[in-house]
Design an enzyme around this catalytic site. Sequence first.
Site, mmCIF file in Angstrom:
data_model
loop_
_atom_site.group_PDB
_atom_site.id
_atom_site.type_symbol
_atom_site.label_atom_id
_atom_site.label_comp_id
_atom_site.label_asym_id
_atom_site.label_seq_id
_atom_site.Cartn_x
_atom_site.Cartn_y
_atom_site.Cartn_z
ATOM 1 N N ASP A 100 0.866 -1.098 -0.131
ATOM 2 C CA ASP A 100 -0.025 0.187 -0.095
ATOM 3 C C ASP A 100 0.999 1.128 -0.105
ATOM 4 O OD1 ASP A 100 -3.148 0.413 0.737
ATOM 5 O OD2 ASP A 100 -1.826 2.231 0.934
ATOM 6 N N ASN A 150 -12.788 -3.378 2.472
ATOM 7 C CA ASN A 150 -13.774 -2.125 2.539
ATOM 8 C C ASN A 150 -14.772 -2.253 1.117
ATOM 9 O OD1 ASN A 150 -12.501 -1.279 4.990
ATOM 10 N ND2 ASN A 150 -10.860 -0.231 3.549
ATOM 11 N N GLN A 164 -14.678 2.316 1.167
ATOM 12 C CA GLN A 164 -13.776 1.931 0.111
ATOM 13 C C GLN A 164 -13.461 3.405 -0.677
ATOM 14 O OE1 GLN A 164 -16.091 -0.862 -2.532
ATOM 15 N NE2 GLN A 164 -13.936 -1.097 -3.849
ATOM 16 N N HIS A 167 -10.097 -5.045 -3.516
ATOM 17 C CA HIS A 167 -8.980 -5.551 -2.816
ATOM 18 C C HIS A 167 -9.053 -5.571 -1.650
ATOM 19 C CE1 HIS A 167 -10.131 -1.205 -2.486
ATOM 20 N NE2 HIS A 167 -9.297 -1.222 -1.668
ATOM 21 N N LEU A 168 -7.998 -6.769 -1.119
ATOM 22 C CA LEU A 168 -7.829 -7.184 0.225
ATOM 23 C C LEU A 168 -6.790 -6.490 0.926
ATOM 24 C CD1 LEU A 168 -8.833 -9.111 2.486
ATOM 25 C CD2 LEU A 168 -7.218 -10.949 1.626
ATOM 26 N N HIS A 169 -6.854 -5.869 1.962
ATOM 27 C CA HIS A 169 -5.860 -5.287 2.724
ATOM 28 C C HIS A 169 -5.488 -6.370 3.700
ATOM 29 C CE1 HIS A 169 -6.688 -0.806 2.307
ATOM 30 N NE2 HIS A 169 -7.946 -1.211 2.003
HETATM 31 P P1 AMP Z 1 -10.054 1.575 0.418
HETATM 32 O O1 AMP Z 1 -10.241 2.632 0.936
HETATM 33 O O2 AMP Z 1 -10.183 0.325 0.897
HETATM 34 O O3 AMP Z 1 -10.520 1.623 -1.110
HETATM 35 O O4 AMP Z 1 -8.088 1.297 -0.053
HETATM 36 C C1 AMP Z 1 -7.767 1.797 -1.152
HETATM 37 C C2 AMP Z 1 -6.084 1.608 -0.848
HETATM 38 O O5 AMP Z 1 -5.338 1.761 -1.807
HETATM 39 C C3 AMP Z 1 -5.608 2.871 0.205
HETATM 40 O O6 AMP Z 1 -5.012 2.018 1.230
HETATM 41 C C4 AMP Z 1 -4.500 3.513 -0.518
HETATM 42 O O7 AMP Z 1 -3.471 3.988 0.261
HETATM 43 C C5 AMP Z 1 -4.105 2.417 -1.483
HETATM 44 N N1 AMP Z 1 -3.557 3.085 -2.756
HETATM 45 C C6 AMP Z 1 -4.168 4.155 -3.575
HETATM 46 N N2 AMP Z 1 -3.361 4.104 -4.660
HETATM 47 C C7 AMP Z 1 -2.511 3.319 -4.485
HETATM 48 C C8 AMP Z 1 -1.075 3.082 -5.484
HETATM 49 N N3 AMP Z 1 -1.150 3.676 -6.546
HETATM 50 N N4 AMP Z 1 -0.537 2.095 -4.957
HETATM 51 C C9 AMP Z 1 -0.554 1.462 -3.779
HETATM 52 N N5 AMP Z 1 -1.728 1.519 -2.984
HETATM 53 C C10 AMP Z 1 -2.681 2.450 -3.306
#
Ligand code: AMP
Length: 114
Positions: free
Chosen positions: A30, A87, A94, A100-102
């Site tokens: 991330d 999320n 989200q 995506h899975l964190h």
């Molecule tokens: P969500 O809030 O669950 O949609 O999480 C999206 C995640 O994507 C966040 O934790 C961001 O920090 C991450 N993110 C957004 N753009 C990038 C990127 N270019 N490379 C890596 N992570 C990203």
Amino acid sequence: MNDCIFCAIIKGDIPSRKIYEDTELLAFHDVNPQAPVHFLVIPKKHIRNIMELESGDSALLGRLLFKAQELAAALGCADRGARFVINCKSDGGQTVDHLHLHTLGGKPLGWPPG
Ligand code: AMP
């Protein structure tokens, strides 16, 4: 999807710190880590969110979850564990509309989320 940032990462148009890739899955760190270990595993298929999963996606999602477990272990989270989070839409927090899975680990995490 033309405007999807994660599809752009899959295509290589946006750089990422890749951890794993195969024909179906991509894992990368991330860009804004919330824990010492914080990576995302995504399907290469553009699925907007978990509400849009179809029955035919079951095996893909099973593989995605298992890959997150394998990578979490490889990154040192096997003994103390980690948090695996998906999320979904606005109430779920989200921000990127590509499933995506964190995986977060490497420190104790609070609960419940705010
Ligand atoms: P969500 O809030 O669950 O949609 O999480 C999206 C995640 O994507 C966040 O934790 C961001 O920090 C991450 N993110 C957004 N753009 C990038 C990127 N270019 N490379 C890596 N992570 C990203």
